[in-house]
Write an enzyme that holds these catalytic residues in place. Structure first.
Site, PDB file in Angstrom:
ATOM      1  N   ASP B  51       0.931  -1.241  -0.025  1.00 18.83           N
ATOM      2  CA  ASP B  51      -0.018  -0.078  -0.059  1.00 18.83           C
ATOM      3  C   ASP B  51       0.872   1.297   0.048  1.00 18.83           C
ATOM      4  O   ASP B  51       1.654   1.314   0.905  1.00 18.83           O
ATOM      5  CB  ASP B  51      -0.699   0.228   1.236  1.00 18.83           C
ATOM      6  N   ARG B  52       0.665   2.200  -0.902  1.00 21.01           N
ATOM      7  CA  ARG B  52       1.400   3.125  -1.188  1.00 21.01           C
ATOM      8  C   ARG B  52       1.115   4.343   0.055  1.00 21.01           C
ATOM      9  O   ARG B  52       2.374   4.804   0.630  1.00 21.01           O
ATOM     10  CB  ARG B  52       1.146   4.042  -2.486  1.00 21.01           C
ATOM     11  N   THR B  89      -1.323   8.760  -5.705  1.00 18.01           N
ATOM     12  CA  THR B  89      -0.222   8.536  -4.676  1.00 18.01           C
ATOM     13  C   THR B  89       0.986   8.077  -5.099  1.00 18.01           C
ATOM     14  O   THR B  89       2.215   8.564  -4.666  1.00 18.01           O
ATOM     15  CB  THR B  89      -0.742   7.461  -3.688  1.00 18.01           C
ATOM     16  N   THR B 129      -5.855  10.246  -0.815  1.00 21.15           N
ATOM     17  CA  THR B 129      -5.420   9.734   0.072  1.00 21.15           C
ATOM     18  C   THR B 129      -4.645  10.453   1.104  1.00 21.15           C
ATOM     19  O   THR B 129      -4.030  11.616   0.538  1.00 21.15           O
ATOM     20  CB  THR B 129      -4.372   8.208  -0.398  1.00 21.15           C
ATOM     21  N   CYS B 198      -7.689  10.578  -6.519  1.00 22.12           N
ATOM     22  CA  CYS B 198      -7.398   9.036  -6.183  1.00 22.12           C
ATOM     23  C   CYS B 198      -8.267   8.390  -7.305  1.00 22.12           C
ATOM     24  O   CYS B 198      -9.361   8.719  -7.402  1.00 22.12           O
ATOM     25  CB  CYS B 198      -7.707   8.818  -4.801  1.00 22.12           C
TER      26      CYS B 198
END
Lengths: 235, 235
Positions: B51-52, B89, B129, B198
């Site tokens: 996950d970024r 992201t 995000t 996003c």
């Protein structure tokens, strides 16, 4: 769920919309709660591949085969561990392609014949391109599982081609009147079920929400690809 | 229309649904009448990328960057001539990634800021995000084009994250009540427009058919990718 080491290679672009729908099916049918639960895949959408039916029926198979082989080699070189080709007509070339790579290629036609066998139907309609029909791909696969293939007469086969090429491949919604004529024929011919044997018809299936009477070859391929990559089907 | 020699590389899987929606936009926005009018593309859907936002905010950027760089190298090695990354992201890493490849990488954030500038809005909402917000990606890009970025207060930022993670990334439809709260905030804060920053929110945009007030970064990227590959936008 843990990430497996599998990478699914998708040889696509035939056409692009069908490849996108196939990728969507893979996502939707995989049991997943977060990004990392999905399978890793590499999709080569080679829109430049010459038309498959035109190539086969004109005897100009070479450029089609060469483009497909380059795609297989690209996927193999990038580390794919399983290959799916969401184009029924292209399966005419799969036995030759399989001889050129150690990466297993799922055989959508044979897998679909097995799925049809499980329905218990004896007479099975086949809706597919002229290329798929005239090379006998489904006829042979269905015979191997003890079923009889029923193909549309010439006039209705032209309707199948029109739905595929004039509608879906041209970016238009499928014409329901065309499909209704095919549906009438299949039932009158006593088919217990019918195969959507062109991935453009799989795209149409979603548009028209066709009933389970229609066995969708793309759906069969998507499920086999997910299972083949060590993932679980969504409930 | 003739086939160009371009191959679009898509570094995706962040998440898979967003990548699929991006591929769908590419198909839908390209002027095409047949398979061969579409652009050739290679999509690497690497669902295993960590996950970024979690990576950036925890200071554990390394595994994310390494996975992205491997993806870039894969696309470059396969002959891609232009790269698009349908994940806002991840653009935190793009300047470093661009230094590692000669293949141009489209910069979704900067391209979106240019599209926003053309609307004439002064105050611009940013829905993205925590990773995108806290690294200031959009704030800097908007400042460079003379706009003021407006980000949600902490409670509403949690609502943004819930819409992205609990709904879209989990395979559920987006909760309209969550988005309505964000919409109220943006209008009360005097934003002339707002960026869907996003790609999960780009997926939500289609579900909810959001109005043009919302500038969709994925849409901007899709159009730039089509034009960058020498194709024409559909009318």
């Amino acid at each position: 769920m843990t990430q497996s080491n599998h990478i699914l290679g998708i040889l696509g672009g035939m056409g692009p919309q069908a490849s996108n729908t196939f990728y969507q099916r893979i996502i939707a049918r995989t049991a997943a709660q977060r990004d990392q639960d999905h399978l890793r895949l590499l999709l080569w959408s080679d829109a430049a591949i010459p038309d498959r039916t035109a190539g086969i029926l004109s005897g100009q198979e070479g450029p089609v085969y060469d483009a497909l082989l380059r795609g297989i080699k690209l996927l193999e070189g990038a580390g794919c561990t399983l290959i799916a080709i969401p184009c029924n007509t292209s399966h005419y070339f799969v036995p030759r392609l399989q001889q050129e790579t150690k990466v297993p290629i799922l055989h959508m036609i044979r897998e679909t014949a097995v799925a049809v066998q499980e329905t218990g139907a004896q007479r099975v309609g086949v809706l597919a391109t002229d290329g798929t029909i005239q090379t006998g791909l489904y006829q042979k696969a269905l015979e191997a599982v003890g079923c009889v293939a029923v193909t549309p007469p010439p006039e209705l086969q032209r309707t199948v081609m029109s739905l595929i090429y004039d509608d879906i491949k041209s970016g238009r919604p499928g014409d329901g009147a065309k499909f209704a004529a095919l549906d009438r024929f299949l039932h009158q011919a006593g088919c217990g079920c019918a195969i959507l044997g062109c991935t453009e018809l799989s795209v149409y299936r979603e548009q028209a929400q066709l009933p389970p009477y229609y066995i969708d070859a793309m759906e069969v391929l998507a499920q086999q690809a997910i299972l083949g990559c060590g993932k679980t089907l969504a409930p």
